[in-house]
Design an enzyme around this catalytic site. Structure first.
Site, PDB file in Angstrom:
ATOM      1  N   PRO A   2       0.445  -6.633   4.233  1.00 18.52           N
ATOM      2  CA  PRO A   2      -0.617  -7.403   4.903  1.00 18.52           C
ATOM      3  C   PRO A   2      -1.952  -7.224   4.177  1.00 18.52           C
ATOM      4  CG  PRO A   2       0.562  -5.988   6.461  1.00 18.52           C
ATOM      5  CD  PRO A   2       1.003  -5.600   5.084  1.00 18.52           C
ATOM      6  N   GLU A   3      -2.606  -8.326   3.887  1.00 24.35           N
ATOM      7  CA  GLU A   3      -3.920  -8.285   3.256  1.00 24.35           C
ATOM      8  C   GLU A   3      -4.986  -8.526   4.327  1.00 24.35           C
ATOM      9  OE1 GLU A   3      -4.646  -7.434   0.312  1.00 24.35           O
ATOM     10  OE2 GLU A   3      -2.722  -7.486  -0.723  1.00 24.35           O
TER      11      GLU A   3
END
Ligand SMILES: [Zn+2]
Length: 271
Positions: A2-3
Site C-alpha cells: 500500500p502506498e
C-alpha cells in the site's frame, strides 16, 4: 505494498465508523507483527476516538487516552465489521467499539504494526519524528525541495523518495512524476533547477490526488466482509514498461536499478 493513496483511502474508509465512538476492548490474537504489539495498547480500552489522522503511511487514532499508531506494512488491511463476525486467518488485532462494531486488522505477511504512544507520535514516536513534510500540504513546495537539494549528489529519484525529504512518494509515483516533468531519474538532485522543481512538485501532487480520487470509489469495501480495495489501477506511462515504446516519442524505454528500485525512463524525453 500500500502506498500513500491507498493509506489515505483506508483512512477515509474507516474514519466515519470510528470518530466519536468509544473503544470497548482491545483484542490481540497475535502480537508478532513487524514489532510486537505492546501491552500498552490496552490502555485505550474505554477511550473515546476523536479522529483518525494519516501521517506518511501511518494511521493515527487520536483518543482521550493516547494514540494508536497503525501501519499496513506490505499486506495489511483494515476493515470495520460487526465485532462477532467470523475471524479468519491473519486477523491479528481487533479494536472493538461499544456500538457493536470493530476495527479489524488482517496482515498475512506481518510487516505492519500496531503501536501505542501517550503523546502525539509526530513529536514523540521515533518512527515519526524525523519525517519530512506531507506532499499534499503547502509545506511541500518547489523552493523547499530546491533548497533541500543543495549539495546533494544523490539521484533526484532517490532524493524525492527519501522520507526525510518528503513522505509518501513511492516508487511508482516517483517514476511517473519524473517522466511527466521530463527529468532524468539519475540526475543529481542538486543539479535540478528551481524551474524544473516548480514543474515537478505540482505533478507529484496531481499524481497522488488522482490516485486517491480513484480509490474513493472503493470506500464501501471497508465494511464488506469480502472486498478490500486493491491497488488502484492507474494509467502508467513508464512504470512496468521497460523495453516498451515511450508513449510520447516512441523511443524504447530504459530500465535500470536505482537504490535497489526499478527505474524506467525515456532517454529522449527525460534529461
Ligand atoms: Zn520519450
Amino acid at each position: 505494498m500500500p502506498e500513500l493513496p491507498e493509506v489515505e483511502v483506508s483512512r477515509l474508509g474507516i474514519a466515519p465508523h470510528l470518530e466519536g465512538q468509544q473503544i470497548a476492548q482491545i483484542v490481540v490474537r497475535d502480537r508478532r507483527l513487524r514489532w510486537p504489539i505492546p501491552s500498552e495498547v490496552e490502555l485505550l480500552e474505554g477511550a473515546l476516538i476523536q479522529r483518525v489522522e494519516r501521517r506518511a503511511k501511518y494511521l493515527i487514532l487520536h483518543t482521550d487516552k493516547g494514540f494508536l499508531i497503525l501501519h499496513l506494512g506490505m499486506s495489511g488491511k483494515l476493515r470495520v465489521v460487526p465485532r462477532d463476525s467470523l475471524v479468519v486467518k491473519h486477523d491479528h488485532f481487533d479494536l472493538t467499539l461499544t456500538n457493536g462494531q470493530c476495527l479489524r486488522f488482517n496482515d498475512p505477511r506481518r510487516f505492519g504494526c500496531v503501536l501505542y504512544s501517550a503523546e502525539h507520535p509526530s513529536v514523540a514516536h521515533p518512527l515519526l519524528v524525523e519525517l519530512g513534510p506531507e506532499p499534499l500540504t503547502e509545506a511541500f513546495t518547489a523552493s523547499y525541495l530546491h533548497a533541500k537539494a543543495q549539495g546533494k549528489q544523490q539521484a533526484v529519484k532517490t532524493f524525492i523518495m527519501d522520507n526525510h525529504v518528503v513522505v509518501g512518494v513511492g516508487n511508482i509515483y516517483a517514476n511517473e512524476a519524473l517522466f511527466k516533468a521530463g527529468i532524468h531519474p539519475k540526475r543529481a538532485a542538486s543539479r535540478v533547477s528551481l524551474a524544473r522543481y516548480q514543474r515537478l512538485v505540482p505533478i507529484i501532487k496531481e499524481t497522488l490526488i488522482a490516485a486517491i480520487a480513484q480509490g474513493g470509489t472503493t470506500l464501501q469495501d471497508f465494511t464488506q466482509a469480502d472486498g478490500q480495495p486493491g491497488y488502484f489501477k492507474q494509467h502508467l506511462n513508464v512504470y512496468g514498461r521497460g523495453g516498451k515504446q515511450c508513449m510520447v516519442c516512441k523511443t524504447e524505454l530504459s530500465e535500470i536499478r536505482l537504490g535497489q528500485r526499478s527505474t524506467v525512463y525515456c532517454k529522449q524525453c527525460q534529461r
